[in-house]
Write a protein that holds these residues in place. Sequence first.
Motif, PDB file in Angstrom:
ATOM      1  N   ARG A  32      41.772  42.596  31.746  1.00  0.00           N
ATOM      2  CA  ARG A  32      41.222  43.017  33.037  1.00  0.00           C
ATOM      3  C   ARG A  32      42.282  43.736  33.875  1.00  0.00           C
ATOM      4  O   ARG A  32      41.999  44.774  34.484  1.00  0.00           O
ATOM      5  N   ALA A  33      43.494  43.171  33.916  1.00  0.00           N
ATOM      6  CA  ALA A  33      44.557  43.772  34.730  1.00  0.00           C
ATOM      7  C   ALA A  33      44.907  45.168  34.231  1.00  0.00           C
ATOM      8  O   ALA A  33      45.210  46.070  35.013  1.00  0.00           O
ATOM      9  N   SER A  34      44.848  45.335  32.932  1.00  0.00           N
ATOM     10  CA  SER A  34      45.161  46.634  32.343  1.00  0.00           C
ATOM     11  C   SER A  34      44.174  47.698  32.798  1.00  0.00           C
ATOM     12  O   SER A  34      44.536  48.866  32.984  1.00  0.00           O
ATOM     13  N   SER A  36      42.521  47.569  35.708  1.00  0.00           N
ATOM     14  CA  SER A  36      42.450  47.609  37.176  1.00  0.00           C
ATOM     15  C   SER A  36      43.832  47.373  37.774  1.00  0.00           C
ATOM     16  O   SER A  36      44.095  46.311  38.359  1.00  0.00           O
ATOM     17  N   SER A  39      45.242  45.054  41.020  1.00  0.00           N
ATOM     18  CA  SER A  39      44.248  44.092  41.494  1.00  0.00           C
ATOM     19  C   SER A  39      44.912  42.773  41.856  1.00  0.00           C
ATOM     20  O   SER A  39      46.010  42.459  41.403  1.00  0.00           O
ATOM     21  N   CYS A  41      45.212  38.607  41.926  1.00  0.00           N
ATOM     22  CA  CYS A  41      44.958  37.502  40.991  1.00  0.00           C
ATOM     23  C   CYS A  41      43.535  36.987  41.130  1.00  0.00           C
ATOM     24  O   CYS A  41      42.862  36.696  40.135  1.00  0.00           O
ATOM     25  N   LEU A  44      40.999  39.318  39.530  1.00  0.00           N
ATOM     26  CA  LEU A  44      41.127  39.351  38.066  1.00  0.00           C
ATOM     27  C   LEU A  44      40.589  38.079  37.418  1.00  0.00           C
ATOM     28  O   LEU A  44      40.125  38.113  36.272  1.00  0.00           O
ATOM     29  N   TRP A  59      49.609  32.935  34.946  1.00  0.00           N
ATOM     30  CA  TRP A  59      50.292  34.108  35.519  1.00  0.00           C
ATOM     31  C   TRP A  59      51.804  33.980  35.370  1.00  0.00           C
ATOM     32  O   TRP A  59      52.496  34.960  35.104  1.00  0.00           O
ATOM     33  N   ILE A  68      53.527  41.124  32.715  1.00  0.00           N
ATOM     34  CA  ILE A  68      53.024  41.612  34.005  1.00  0.00           C
ATOM     35  C   ILE A  68      54.120  41.532  35.063  1.00  0.00           C
ATOM     36  O   ILE A  68      55.095  40.793  34.912  1.00  0.00           O
ATOM     37  N   ARG A  78      49.401  40.599  43.735  1.00  0.00           N
ATOM     38  CA  ARG A  78      48.877  41.737  42.978  1.00  0.00           C
ATOM     39  C   ARG A  78      49.573  41.841  41.623  1.00  0.00           C
ATOM     40  O   ARG A  78      50.769  41.608  41.513  1.00  0.00           O
ATOM     41  N   ILE A  79      48.802  42.215  40.635  1.00  0.00           N
ATOM     42  CA  ILE A  79      49.252  42.200  39.235  1.00  0.00           C
ATOM     43  C   ILE A  79      49.298  43.623  38.682  1.00  0.00           C
ATOM     44  O   ILE A  79      48.382  44.420  38.922  1.00  0.00           O
ATOM     45  N   GLN A  80      50.371  43.890  37.966  1.00  0.00           N
ATOM     46  CA  GLN A  80      50.462  45.121  37.175  1.00  0.00           C
ATOM     47  C   GLN A  80      50.872  44.743  35.759  1.00  0.00           C
ATOM     48  O   GLN A  80      51.855  44.009  35.585  1.00  0.00           O
TER      49      GLN A  80
END
Lengths: 104, 104
Positions: A32-34, A36, A39, A41, A44, A59, A68, A78-80
């Motif tokens: 999902r993070a990939s 968006s 986004s 936590c 996601l 996480w 991440i 926020r996650i990347q």
Amino acid sequence: MRSLPHPARESLTLAPVLHALGDPVRLELVRRASGSPGSTCAVLADGLDVPMSTLTNHWRILREAGVITMTVDGRHRRIQVRRDDLDERFPGLLDPILRLAADE
Amino acid sequence: MRSLPHPARESLTLAPVLHALGDPVRLELVRRASGSPGSTCAVLADGLDVPMSTLTNHWRILREAGVITMTVDGRHRRIQVRRDDLDERFPGLLDPILRLAADE
């Protein structure tokens, strides 16, 4: 915004990355993070039937393995996905995993 | 010779396979086994500083995830990486992982 501690690209190793991705919930979060970038936590994890404490642990495992980055943005995190770092350190690894995860 | 129980190809799922490969010792065992089909557990673990009980557990995790087959041959246990099954279920997954493991 401030970033939590993350391992440097050159210190990433393969087994912890595979371990981090080797859990159905973590794999879904990364998938999902990939799709968006940036986004939160909360967004996601939407709809996943997982306790908050377990999510926090997921996480952390993903962050410590180098999969991440997590950035604190007020009350949000926020996650990347570290796609560039992973592609540089482990060429040809992430794309098939994300593709296969999406197919399941 | 008799074979221990192994999951069918069609029941293999991605996260347990990644989990099985997501440990430095198991990754090294699979890398070695991939290069020496039919080798015994003892030969494949040669030189690894890991207790026998831990090795037994590693082989079980790899077998139950569908990464290897284990065959009892007298007093020996012989290992095969399930390359055809993994390539069929997870195209493009095993080769980059083995290549990256060999590079580390």
